[in-house]
Design a protein around this motif. Structure first.
Motif, PDB file in Angstrom:
ATOM      1  N   VAL A 231      84.839  44.343  36.974  1.00  0.00           N
ATOM      2  CA  VAL A 231      84.010  45.828  36.870  1.00  0.00           C
ATOM      3  C   VAL A 231      82.721  45.789  37.596  1.00  0.00           C
ATOM      4  CG1 VAL A 231      85.294  46.292  34.722  1.00  0.00           C
ATOM      5  CG2 VAL A 231      83.168  44.739  34.636  1.00  0.00           C
ATOM      6  N   GLU A 232      82.207  44.524  37.758  1.00  0.00           N
ATOM      7  CA  GLU A 232      80.931  44.363  38.709  1.00  0.00           C
ATOM      8  C   GLU A 232      80.938  43.091  39.474  1.00  0.00           C
ATOM      9  OE1 GLU A 232      75.936  44.890  37.840  1.00  0.00           O
ATOM     10  OE2 GLU A 232      77.457  45.219  36.189  1.00  0.00           O
ATOM     11  N   ARG A 244      74.663  46.946  36.230  1.00  0.00           N
ATOM     12  CA  ARG A 244      74.997  48.306  36.564  1.00  0.00           C
ATOM     13  C   ARG A 244      76.178  48.775  35.752  1.00  0.00           C
ATOM     14  NH1 ARG A 244      75.968  49.559  42.353  1.00  0.00           N
ATOM     15  NH2 ARG A 244      75.538  51.571  41.267  1.00  0.00           N
ATOM     16  N   HIS A 245      77.266  47.807  35.174  1.00  0.00           N
ATOM     17  CA  HIS A 245      77.997  48.317  34.384  1.00  0.00           C
ATOM     18  C   HIS A 245      77.602  48.011  32.735  1.00  0.00           C
ATOM     19  CE1 HIS A 245      82.155  48.775  32.378  1.00  0.00           C
ATOM     20  NE2 HIS A 245      82.439  49.192  33.616  1.00  0.00           N
ATOM     21  N   THR A 248      78.661  44.908  31.478  1.00  0.00           N
ATOM     22  CA  THR A 248      77.838  43.715  31.718  1.00  0.00           C
ATOM     23  C   THR A 248      76.589  43.526  30.981  1.00  0.00           C
ATOM     24  OG1 THR A 248      78.616  43.947  34.003  1.00  0.00           O
ATOM     25  CG2 THR A 248      76.598  42.525  33.716  1.00  0.00           C
ATOM     26  N   CYS A 282      89.492  54.354  31.778  1.00  0.00           N
ATOM     27  CA  CYS A 282      88.780  53.235  31.703  1.00  0.00           C
ATOM     28  C   CYS A 282      88.880  52.434  30.279  1.00  0.00           C
ATOM     29  CB  CYS A 282      87.068  53.735  32.019  1.00  0.00           C
ATOM     30  SG  CYS A 282      86.259  52.162  31.628  1.00  0.00           S
ATOM     31  N   CYS A 288      81.889  52.232  25.348  1.00  0.00           N
ATOM     32  CA  CYS A 288      80.737  52.615  26.319  1.00  0.00           C
ATOM     33  C   CYS A 288      79.962  53.894  25.764  1.00  0.00           C
ATOM     34  CB  CYS A 288      81.698  53.064  27.533  1.00  0.00           C
ATOM     35  SG  CYS A 288      80.152  53.124  28.757  1.00  0.00           S
ATOM     36  N   VAL A 309      80.412  47.981  41.468  1.00  0.00           N
ATOM     37  CA  VAL A 309      80.291  48.331  40.032  1.00  0.00           C
ATOM     38  C   VAL A 309      81.635  49.372  40.074  1.00  0.00           C
ATOM     39  CG1 VAL A 309      78.872  50.279  40.268  1.00  0.00           C
ATOM     40  CG2 VAL A 309      79.473  49.050  37.944  1.00  0.00           C
ATOM     41  N   CYS A 311      82.481  52.010  37.723  1.00  0.00           N
ATOM     42  CA  CYS A 311      81.860  52.714  36.437  1.00  0.00           C
ATOM     43  C   CYS A 311      81.699  54.259  37.258  1.00  0.00           C
ATOM     44  CB  CYS A 311      80.929  52.236  35.880  1.00  0.00           C
ATOM     45  SG  CYS A 311      80.046  53.061  34.483  1.00  0.00           S
ATOM     46  N   PRO A 314      77.270  54.522  36.025  1.00  0.00           N
ATOM     47  CA  PRO A 314      76.344  53.232  36.220  1.00  0.00           C
ATOM     48  C   PRO A 314      74.951  53.453  35.583  1.00  0.00           C
ATOM     49  CG  PRO A 314      76.975  54.110  38.256  1.00  0.00           C
ATOM     50  CD  PRO A 314      77.709  54.897  37.311  1.00  0.00           C
TER      51      PRO A 314
END
Length: 316
Positions: A231-232, A244-245, A248, A282, A288, A309, A311, A314
């Protein structure tokens, strides 16, 4: 810069509920298609929660598991078309539990001789000389060679595991939680040893760990896995200082810090996605805070130049 390792759409699924006749009840997709390039001399950290696919990915790279799809190239040579012995000379695995990874019925000399005989066909005198050289590189005394694995501490056993990988003359090491079973002071010694060996021998590392502080300290770049997908990806200092994700950031906020009270970054009622019935869109959207309608319909793909990333929303 030359590539040490290239993964192209590499994936792995496991059949569950196997029957004597007929198809299995379902499949668990442990690793979704992953594409990564690892330049020579780089340390790529791989992080993620338990069950995200880190160890499955690592085991595919060394041939312990056969991929369900995709391709692996080591130094430009496709893994699926090569002699497995040739890959044993190029890529080796350092296991999490150092003592259980060593054969308890063999002396350390016998363990060290195995790759020298089977991969390089060395005679006895050449093997003895090479083992002495490797033991000097990992700071172990030669008198240890006549002992058995149970006679060593965890730190000593891990040095032996590293020495065994070096005996194959591999240029790429897969380090799967190499210090998580060790005391903190011993962890520092092993990490310093790995850094020294990388500089002297020009090695490439894939460093898998739950410990974000260790990964940040040793890695040039970091790949973050969630539910079998990357994902990143980015430089270690960027990923941890300004993720950024959202996943993370969740990992970073979950890591214990000296002097800071432990507090869960999300609710106890948070549910993880079901591997047998993966969600549409996702996989992280239920956890999220930035999820939107598009996240429920489409799977985000890795995008970006120096930092990538996956997403739709982000953090920066």
């Amino acid at each position: 810069m030359s590539l040490a390792l290239r993964l192209e759409n590499l994936s792995k699924s496991f059949a569950v509920g196997k029957r004597l006749f007929g198809a299995p009840k379902g499949h668990v997709h442990a690793v979704h298609p992953v594409t990564l390039d690892v330049p020579e001399g780089e340390t790529l950290g791989i992080v993620g929660e338990s069950g995200c696919g880190k160890s499955t990915l690592a085991r595919m790279l060394v041939g312990l598991l056969a991929p369900s799809g995709g391709h692996i190239e080591i130094e430009g040579q496709p893994l699926d078309n090569a002699d497995p012995a040739q890959f044993g000379k190029r890529i080796q695995y350092v296991f999490q539990d150092p003592i259980s990874s060593l054969n308890p019925r063999k002396t350390i000399r016998q363990i060290m001789e195995a790759p020298l005989k089977r991969l390089h066909g060395m005679a006895r005198a050449a093997r003895d000389k090479r083992i002495s050289e490797i033991f000097a590189q990992v700071n172990l005394r030669e008198e240890f060679l006549e002992r058995y694995p149970h006679e060593f501490s965890g730190g000593q056993a891990q040095r032996i595991g590293i020495a065994r990988a070096l005996a194959a003359e591999a240029r790429i090491l897969i380090l799967d939680e190499p210090v998580s079973a060790l005391d903190v002071s011993v962890q520092a010694q092993v990490l310093n040893l790995l850094a020294d060996l990388k500089a002297r021998l020009g090695l490439t590392y894939l460093f898998i760990s739950h410990d974000l502080a260790v990964v940040e300290a040793v890695s040039d770049r970091v790949a973050v896995l969630y539910f079998g997908s990357v994902v990143e990806v980015g430089r270690a200092e960027d990923v941890f200082s300004a993720p950024r994700h959202p996943y993370t950031k969740l990992l970073a906020d979950s890591a214990p810090v000296v002097g800071r009270a432990l507090s869960p970054p999300e609710s106890r009622e948070t549910e993880l996605p079901d591997p047998l019935n993966p969600p549409k869109g996702c996989a992280f959207r239920a956890r999220c805070p930035n999820a939107g309608p598009r996240c429920a319909e489409e799977v985000p793909q890795l995008e970006g130049e120096t930092g990538q990333v996956a997403c739709f929303h982000p953090l920066r």
